[in-house]
Design a protein around this motif. Structure first.
Motif, PDB file in Angstrom:
ATOM      1  N   PHE A  64       0.834  -1.211   0.000  1.00 58.63           N
ATOM      2  CA  PHE A  64       0.000   0.000   0.000  1.00 58.63           C
ATOM      3  C   PHE A  64       0.867   1.259   0.000  1.00 58.63           C
ATOM      4  O   PHE A  64       0.580   2.228  -0.696  1.00 58.63           O
ATOM      5  N   GLY A  65       1.932   1.239   0.791  1.00 60.45           N
ATOM      6  CA  GLY A  65       2.812   2.409   0.847  1.00 60.45           C
ATOM      7  C   GLY A  65       3.444   2.688  -0.505  1.00 60.45           C
ATOM      8  O   GLY A  65       3.514   3.832  -0.958  1.00 60.45           O
ATOM      9  N   ALA A  66       3.902   1.617  -1.154  1.00 58.12           N
ATOM     10  CA  ALA A  66       4.516   1.789  -2.477  1.00 58.12           C
ATOM     11  C   ALA A  66       3.498   2.332  -3.471  1.00 58.12           C
ATOM     12  O   ALA A  66       3.797   3.230  -4.262  1.00 58.12           O
ATOM     13  N   MET A  68       0.907   4.160  -2.750  1.00 60.67           N
ATOM     14  CA  MET A  68       0.678   5.573  -2.414  1.00 60.67           C
ATOM     15  C   MET A  68       1.778   6.450  -2.985  1.00 60.67           C
ATOM     16  O   MET A  68       1.565   7.628  -3.251  1.00 60.67           O
ATOM     17  N   ASN A  69       2.957   5.877  -3.146  1.00 61.80           N
ATOM     18  CA  ASN A  69       4.085   6.644  -3.660  1.00 61.80           C
ATOM     19  C   ASN A  69       4.152   6.604  -5.187  1.00 61.80           C
ATOM     20  O   ASN A  69       5.155   7.002  -5.783  1.00 61.80           O
TER      21      ASN A  69
ATOM     22  N   VAL B 120       3.362   0.784   6.141  1.00 63.68           N
ATOM     23  CA  VAL B 120       2.978   1.721   5.074  1.00 63.68           C
ATOM     24  C   VAL B 120       4.141   2.672   4.806  1.00 63.68           C
ATOM     25  O   VAL B 120       4.492   2.951   3.645  1.00 63.68           O
ATOM     26  N   GLY B 123       6.751   0.966   2.875  1.00 68.78           N
ATOM     27  CA  GLY B 123       6.360   0.896   1.460  1.00 68.78           C
ATOM     28  C   GLY B 123       6.623   2.207   0.742  1.00 68.78           C
ATOM     29  O   GLY B 123       7.050   2.227  -0.422  1.00 68.78           O
ATOM     30  N   LEU B 124       6.371   3.312   1.426  1.00 69.90           N
ATOM     31  CA  LEU B 124       6.673   4.619   0.832  1.00 69.90           C
ATOM     32  C   LEU B 124       8.179   4.742   0.573  1.00 69.90           C
ATOM     33  O   LEU B 124       8.614   5.241  -0.472  1.00 69.90           O
ATOM     34  N   GLY B 127       9.048   2.827  -2.361  1.00 71.51           N
ATOM     35  CA  GLY B 127       8.655   3.603  -3.542  1.00 71.51           C
ATOM     36  C   GLY B 127       9.713   4.632  -3.904  1.00 71.51           C
ATOM     37  O   GLY B 127      10.040   4.822  -5.082  1.00 71.51           O
ATOM     38  N   LYS B 131      11.756   4.860  -7.430  1.00 68.88           N
ATOM     39  CA  LYS B 131      11.725   6.101  -8.218  1.00 68.88           C
ATOM     40  C   LYS B 131      13.072   6.835  -8.200  1.00 68.88           C
ATOM     41  O   LYS B 131      13.197   7.915  -8.781  1.00 68.88           O
TER      42      LYS B 131
END
Lengths: 322, 308
Positions: A64-66, A68-69, B120, B123-124, B127, B131
């Motif tokens: 979910f975090g990925a 969201m990013n 979460v 996960g960010l 990300g 990126k």
């Protein structure tokens, strides 16, 4: 081609095409790669394949975090039972994320539903619909070439979140090659045949049983419409109700062990909108819910059902002739 | 640090303190249906975190998020409106208090479920790696949530995958109404982090100037080394009260957890204790008492006008 090989090929295509993607899970890039499901996956430069630690709750939240990013995340899960550990994230995190615009981010959980039997008291959960209904999550099951292609190509990297369930019992079998007559816009209902004497509607992973049923009917000169409901929530039943009203006979097959069945929703609709000549509701009996190693397959008396339908239909023909 | 910069930071600390007191005034009158967890005594770390955030940095919070949201929003009105569930609230009245975020200011997710926000945040961070984005995720948790498996799982994941992240552990010693020693064995976070090869730091001075300087360094270190940093912040949640019972005629100590703080009032002093447990008291080491009072009077007046 085997079921697992076909799905593996489709996933490989999607993963190769994706930008900003991370695909992760336990053993997905090691050992047998989830019995071949994730074998030979290659990603574009900059994308990631991660063999993760054993931490399903966190892995769902990480997905979910990925998402969201703004990246595409896919969590390949060895066994649906393990997803129980991620229920907090499935419900509480998704309840917040679902309120936002999807953006470019994507999160797919692809989980193997261990429905091949003899696993023991704990590894027996085929309740795919329960995971989806608990938070109104889009979910799709896969049984054949047509739904595999349609669902994986349209969903695997699509913005938003969904769960895709695949069947362990079908893994090593030759994949059923099916031609689709129609697919609902939300990919919840696939129609494979149009018939006159019966409407066969299969839920969850029960399409193989429905294909056998349709074949047996054909041997007796009877044609059946054949549908698969691949998504537990929510489903527009109108097409199905329309077909049931045309044939007057419903054969419903649902292999879920849950007490919370999407097929009940269809039956409520049928009750209010259909006039049936015959109906055959084929589901698991409560006493089938054994909690010890067990074959776990549905045992369907095809001869009995086909015999009853043939008798009814021949009786109808005789009446018409008189 | 320049004196002018120090003044701005002191003003921020006071703004967060006085804003919460004004929220509490309305809370005591029964204005809010949503449950609010005040963070009186947590202002120093919130001001510091907000001060070091740059560009696309992301902040992930818990149910006790009022201080960080006030720091990031820069005003009280939007947060107050959110508590009233008004459409003009920070989240258009859709999130209330415990899940309040503010994407425009980098507050991307707040969870009311203990430990839920840690994966979460991981996960960010993942990300950001995909990126190749040079920004950091800062996640706030507490001494209660580190008991959850997700704390351990997330740290292992962050370390295993070379992810930058600041994990701020607000340690107020309490979870609901139980102290650490009433609910579990001690957790030595320094040893725990060390066992995973994760850098660990501790804050206990309640000095926002020191926190800003150090946190900025940790942020840069985390980005440069592609590794998480755990920062334990020892603090006291102020606003306790005493409940008189037959067994406690003098009043039994009730630690503040949530809801209105009965003894806190904008008509009373905004400094609650003359110890370093209170960041406003700590400010007196850097400013004259009269300077603090003048700043506080001006800020209170501005806030009252803002929400009138």
């Amino acid at each position: 081609m085997k079921y697992v090989e076909y799905i593996n090929k489709l996933i490989k295509d999607e993963v190769l095409r994706a930008d900003r993607m991370v695909i992760f899970g336990q053993n997905i890039n090691a050992g047998s790669c989830l019995s071949g499901l994730t074998k030979n996956l290659k990603v574009k430069k900059g994308n990631l394949i991660i063999n993760t630690p054993n931490c399903e709750n966190s892995l769902v939240g990480i997905g979910f975090g990925a998402m969201m990013n703004g990246v595409s995340a896919a969590f390949m899960m060895k066994q649906q039972d393990f997803l129980l550990l991620g229920i907090d994230q499935l419900v509480n995190t998704y309840n917040i994320i679902r309120q936002r615009s999807a953006g470019e981010g994507s999160f797919t959980i692809m989980t193997i539903i261990v429905d091949n039997g003899y696993e023991g008291p704990q590894s027996r959960l085929n309740h795919f619909g329960d995971f989806c209904s608990i938070a109104g999550i889009q979910g799709f099951t896969i049984t054949n070439t047509a739904d595999a292609k349609e669902i994986i190509s349209s969903q695997f990297n699509a913005p938003g979140f969904r769960i895709i369930g695949i069947s362990q019992r079908l893994f090593k079998q030759e994949i059923m090659e099916m031609n689709v007559l129609s697919v609902s816009p939300d990919r919840s209902v696939f129609q494979y045949a149009q018939g006159k004497q019966a409407t066969i509607i299969c839920f969850n992973l029960s399409l193989p049983y429905g294909v056998v049923m349709a074949g047996r009917l054909k041997e007796k000169g009877l044609s059946a419409s054949l549908f698969s409901v691949n998504s537990p929530v929510p489903v527009n039943w109108d097409e199905l109700v329309h077909d049931i009203n045309k044939t007057g006979t419903l054969i419903l097959i649902d292999d879920l062990k849950s007490r919370n069945l999407a097929s009940d929703n269809l039956l409520v609709k049928v009750l209010g909108h259909c006039t049936l000549k015959q109906k055959f509701i084929i589901r698991r009996r409560p006493e089938e819910n054994v909690f010890s190693p067990h074959h776990d397959q549905m045992v369907i008396d095809y001869d009995h059902i086909v015999g009853q339908l043939a008798t009814e239909w021949q009786g109808g023909l005789k009446s018409a002739e008189i | 640090m320049e004196h002018q910069d120090k003044i701005k930071i002191a003003q921020e600390v006071l703004r967060l303190r006085l804003s919460q007191i004004l929220v509490n005034d309305r809370y005591k009158k029964g204005d809010f249906k949503v449950p609010i967890h005040l963070a009186l005594g947590h202002e120093a770390i919130a001001v510091a975190v907000s001060a070091i955030m740059e560009g696309k940095d992301q902040l992930v919070l818990t149910h006790r998020n009022i201080h960080y949201n006030l720091a990031r929003a820069g005003s009280l009105k939007g947060e107050l409106d959110e508590y009233y569930l008004k459409p003009q609230g920070l989240a258009r009245g859709l999130l209330g208090s415990m899940n309040l975020d503010n994407d425009n200011r980098g507050v991307v997710y707040s969870s009311s479920i203990l430990g839920n926000n840690l994966p979460v945040a991981a996960g960010l961070s993942l990300g950001n790696k995909v990126k190749s984005q040079e920004s950091i995720v800062i996640v706030v948790t507490g001494d209660g949530a580190i008991e959850e498996g997700s704390f351990y799982e997330s740290l292992v994941f962050l370390k295993s995958n070379g992810l930058s992240e600041l994990i701020i552990i607000e340690n107020n010693q309490w979870s609901l109404a139980t102290r650490i020693e009433e609910r579990r064995c001690p957790i030595d976070l320094a040893k725990f982090a060390d066992s995973l090869g994760v850098r660990y730091e501790i804050f206990s001075s309640n000095n926002p100037f020191e926190y800003i300087s150090k946190l900025a360094d940790y942020r840069q270190w985390s980005l440069s080394n592609k590794a998480p940093v755990c920062v334990e912040v020892q603090l006291t949640t102020l606003g306790h009260w005493r409940m008189k019972t037959d067994g406690y005629p003098e009043g039994k100590f009730i630690n503040y957890h949530a809801g209105p703080a009965p003894d806190v009032d904008s008509q009373k002093d905004y400094i609650f204790t003359s110890t370093k447990e209170d960041v406003v008291f700590v400010l007196r080491e850097h400013f004259k008492k009269e300077e603090i009072e003048a700043m506080a009077d001006r800020i209170l007046s501005q806030l009252q006008k803002e929400i009138a």
